[in-house]
Design a protein around this motif. Structure first.
Motif, PDB file in Angstrom:
ATOM      1  N   ILE A   1       0.622  -1.273   0.085  1.00 44.78           N
ATOM      2  CA  ILE A   1       0.221   0.051  -0.084  1.00 44.78           C
ATOM      3  C   ILE A   1       0.914   1.218  -0.035  1.00 44.78           C
ATOM      4  N   PRO A   2       1.660   1.394   0.768  1.00 45.52           N
ATOM      5  CA  PRO A   2       2.670   2.511   0.815  1.00 45.52           C
ATOM      6  C   PRO A   2       3.505   2.499  -0.352  1.00 45.52           C
ATOM      7  N   LEU A   3       4.093   1.572  -0.846  1.00 45.57           N
ATOM      8  CA  LEU A   3       4.767   1.293  -2.203  1.00 45.57           C
ATOM      9  C   LEU A   3       4.044   2.030  -3.377  1.00 45.57           C
ATOM     10  N   LEU A   4       2.589   1.391  -3.467  1.00 48.36           N
ATOM     11  CA  LEU A   4       1.976   2.020  -4.405  1.00 48.36           C
ATOM     12  C   LEU A   4       1.962   3.597  -4.327  1.00 48.36           C
ATOM     13  N   VAL A   5       1.595   4.129  -3.094  1.00 48.19           N
ATOM     14  CA  VAL A   5       1.642   5.718  -2.969  1.00 48.19           C
ATOM     15  C   VAL A   5       2.797   6.300  -3.217  1.00 48.19           C
ATOM     16  N   THR A   6       3.812   5.524  -2.751  1.00 50.60           N
ATOM     17  CA  THR A   6       5.229   6.173  -2.953  1.00 50.60           C
ATOM     18  C   THR A   6       5.444   6.105  -4.611  1.00 50.60           C
ATOM     19  N   GLY A   7       4.963   5.033  -5.425  1.00 47.33           N
ATOM     20  CA  GLY A   7       5.153   5.145  -6.628  1.00 47.33           C
ATOM     21  C   GLY A   7       4.378   6.191  -7.510  1.00 47.33           C
ATOM     22  N   ALA A   8       3.029   6.524  -6.896  1.00 52.54           N
ATOM     23  CA  ALA A   8       2.261   7.423  -7.449  1.00 52.54           C
ATOM     24  C   ALA A   8       2.826   8.980  -7.181  1.00 52.54           C
ATOM     25  N   VAL A   9       3.281   9.307  -6.128  1.00 51.57           N
ATOM     26  CA  VAL A   9       4.011  10.284  -5.753  1.00 51.57           C
ATOM     27  C   VAL A   9       5.374  10.407  -6.987  1.00 51.57           C
TER      28      VAL A   9
ATOM     29  N   VAL B   1      -8.090  -1.045 -10.649  1.00 54.78           N
ATOM     30  CA  VAL B   1      -8.390  -2.384 -10.217  1.00 54.78           C
ATOM     31  C   VAL B   1      -7.371  -2.954  -9.247  1.00 54.78           C
ATOM     32  N   ILE B   2      -6.042  -2.752  -9.897  1.00 54.36           N
ATOM     33  CA  ILE B   2      -5.031  -3.100  -8.905  1.00 54.36           C
ATOM     34  C   ILE B   2      -4.833  -2.396  -7.518  1.00 54.36           C
ATOM     35  N   LEU B   3      -5.047  -0.969  -7.923  1.00 55.17           N
ATOM     36  CA  LEU B   3      -4.801  -0.365  -6.482  1.00 55.17           C
ATOM     37  C   LEU B   3      -6.019  -0.447  -5.609  1.00 55.17           C
ATOM     38  N   VAL B   4      -7.101  -0.447  -6.308  1.00 53.83           N
ATOM     39  CA  VAL B   4      -8.282  -0.632  -5.264  1.00 53.83           C
ATOM     40  C   VAL B   4      -8.095  -2.141  -4.531  1.00 53.83           C
ATOM     41  N   THR B   5      -7.780  -3.183  -5.385  1.00 52.37           N
ATOM     42  CA  THR B   5      -7.889  -4.578  -4.725  1.00 52.37           C
ATOM     43  C   THR B   5      -6.692  -4.403  -3.679  1.00 52.37           C
ATOM     44  N   LEU B   6      -5.555  -4.080  -3.999  1.00 48.94           N
ATOM     45  CA  LEU B   6      -4.360  -3.937  -2.922  1.00 48.94           C
ATOM     46  C   LEU B   6      -4.818  -3.165  -1.822  1.00 48.94           C
ATOM     47  N   VAL B   7      -5.325  -1.844  -1.926  1.00 47.67           N
ATOM     48  CA  VAL B   7      -5.598  -1.249  -0.719  1.00 47.67           C
ATOM     49  C   VAL B   7      -6.781  -1.442   0.064  1.00 47.67           C
TER      50      VAL B   7
END
Length: 528
Positions: free
Chosen positions: A30-38, A385-391
């Protein structure tokens, strides 16, 4: 952005994301996804476009090989029917349900099936990272499902893209032949690569060369399968499962120690980098759509996620009821799970980087030269979908596990204690014969016998749950003192190096011996 700058940026993002996850007590993806988005807001990063082959041909074989050699073949055999159903029938049903939902929202059938194939398979990487709180048996089943279902999804994807661009035709014999080639050909290639690997590894004494062969194995299996138009996923998984059974007999301890250290670090970095790249890719997906299309994509993300959850839950409960109705044999009793366990399995259907790689692999043009319809829309919805399922599911799963109140899984601890106790007993029984064969003196035999008897008494006390047993307390005191002495020896060796009495080369060799001794005493890191 230059390659070196990109490597540093990805490394820092992986470090920050994992540190934030541990600090906040949430799953690292979850924080890895957020870090990538930033990270995607950095202009230089926006200019970098990652080809899908990086995931499909570089990252995926490594991750699949590691997951397959560290999973339980015994559990796969025991639950083979359920795994096959989940990795084939469920994937096809899910792809159809998502395609139907997307078509109802206005997407043509071709791109709708491509979207369905992209989000249908669960991801072994995401399951392995996020399902750590589950019982061992459930984690094994989820990992086995996600290892195999990529092959099914890629066949469906190939058909959907081929029909859309005009290269494929749809008929029962043709589709059946593709599935047979994917699974049968992939399994044959994987078995052949495992056989060749076994022959080579028996003849290599150098651990560096042996582990170089181990690194080449998953790429070789994937490449040969793809050249034969079979499933590279199935080839890698088959090879890994075979090597998990053969390797303990043919691979030497020094080879294995190096390999475990390398693969643990490599897969950790690759896992983190993949989740960061998913976050970065969200930038590309959003920028290619206008405001109206973006709104439609957000609606589609919600509808597709609901379809994924609904189909998975319906399949889990319906298939369990059907199997219970058709198969009433006594051996099925221990394999059956309750409703709460199925709810947990339903929530553990994460999507990950494989889905994104499949979506990115969509060709840009048709055979006629026209743009592939709704390609950016498919990529955007897949990323969402990837983001929603993971988070969402990643945050919900720990609470659901607490609600389910599943019985504690002590099988690994019990079986480890059984193996350790049996091995020590066998060693004590063989000690007199081995001492005669080696010409070992009686004092050495007595010293070693006392050490083994102490370890046996400690293992038996630990297995019985007697934490206050004198033998266990004695072993704990012995271990604590031994570790303290090792630390003192290490400090002395470092001091001798600092005073220039010994060279750094000598320090490294002595330190390696001390490290191995310390890891052995402290229990080491178990590979799950």
């Amino acid at each position: 952005m230059h390659g070196l700058e990109l490597v540093v940026a990805l490394g820092v993002a992986v470090l920050v994301g994992n540190a934030a996850g541990r600090r906040l007590g949430i799953a690292p993806p979850i924080p890895l996804l957020v870090t990538g988005a930033v990270l995607g807001f950095v202009p230089e990063v926006r200019q970098v476009q990652f080809p899908p082959e990086v995931v499909l041909l570089l990252f995926l074989p490594v991750l699949l090989h590691w997951e397959s050699i560290t999973t339980s073949l015994r559990e796969i055999r025991t639950n083979l029917r359920g795994i096959v159903l989940m990795s084939t029938a469920l994937v096809i049903l899910t792809a159809w349900a998502v395609a139907a939902a997307a078509h109802a929202l206005g997407l043509p059938w071709g791109p709708a099936w491509v979207l369905g194939a992209a989000v249908a398979p669960t991801d072994a990487t995401a399951v392995g990272v996020l399902a750590g709180a589950l019982p061992c048996r459930q984690v094994t089943l989820l990992r086995a499902e996600s290892l195999v279902n990529d092959g099914t999804a890629l066949v469906v994807y190939g058909l959907a893209v081929g029909i859309t661009v005009g290269d494929e035709h749809l008929s029962v014999p043709h589709v059946g032949g593709l599935f047979l080639l994917a699974y049968g050909g992939g399994a044959l290639v994987g078995a052949a690569v495992a056989w060749g690997n076994t022959i080579v590894r028996r003849r290599l004494a150098d651990p560096l060369l042996g582990n170089l062969v181990m690194i080449l194995v998953p790429f070789t299996a994937y490449l040969l399968a793809e050249l034969a138009e079979a499933s590279g996923v199935i080839a890698v998984v088959t090879c890994g499962l075979i090597m998990s059974q053969v390797a303990p007999r043919i691979i030497r301890a020094e080879h294995r120690t190096q390999a475990m250290a390398f693969w643990s670090l490599a897969t950790f970095i690759i896992n983190g980098a993949l989740f960061v790249l998913v976050g970065v890719e969200l930038q590309y997906a959003v920028r290619d759509l206008g405001p109206a299309d973006l709104q439609d994509a957000l609606i589609a993300v919600g509808v597709v996620c609901l379809a994924l959850v609904a189909v998975r839950f319906a399949f889990l409960f319906a298939s369990a009821s059907l199997v219970r109705l058709l198969d009433r044999s006594p051996r099925q009793g221990p394999l059956r799970t309750g409703h709460r366990a199925r709810v947990i399995s339903g929530l553990a259907g994460f999507r990950g980087a494989v889905s994104l790689a499949v979506a990115l692999s969509v060709p840009r043009t048709l055979d006629s030269g026209e743009p592939f319809p709704d390609r950016s829309f498919v990529i955007c919805v897949t990323s969402g979908v990837i983001l929603v399922t993971l988070v969402a599911q990643g945050l919900l799963l720990p609470a659901a596990v607490r609600w389910a109140k599943l019985p504690p899984d002590t099988s690994v601890v019990e079986e480890r204690n059984l193996a350790e106790t049996t091995a020590i007993e066998a060693a004590l029984g063989a000690m007199p014969r081995l001492a005669v064969e080696l010409g070992t003196g009686p004092k050495t035999v007595e010293w070693l016998r006392q050490e083994y008897e102490g370890r046996l008494a400690s293992a038996r006390a630990l297995g019985a749950g007697a934490e206050d047993d004198p033998a266990l307390l004695l072993h704990q005191d012995y271990t604590a003192l031994h570790l303290a002495l090792i630390a003192h020896r290490r400090a002395t060796v470092v001091r001798l190096r600092d005073e220039r009495h010994i060279d750094d080369t000598v320090l490294r060799r002595l330190q390696a011996d001390l490290d191995s001794e310390e890891v052995r005493l402290s229990g080491g890191a178990m590979v799950e």
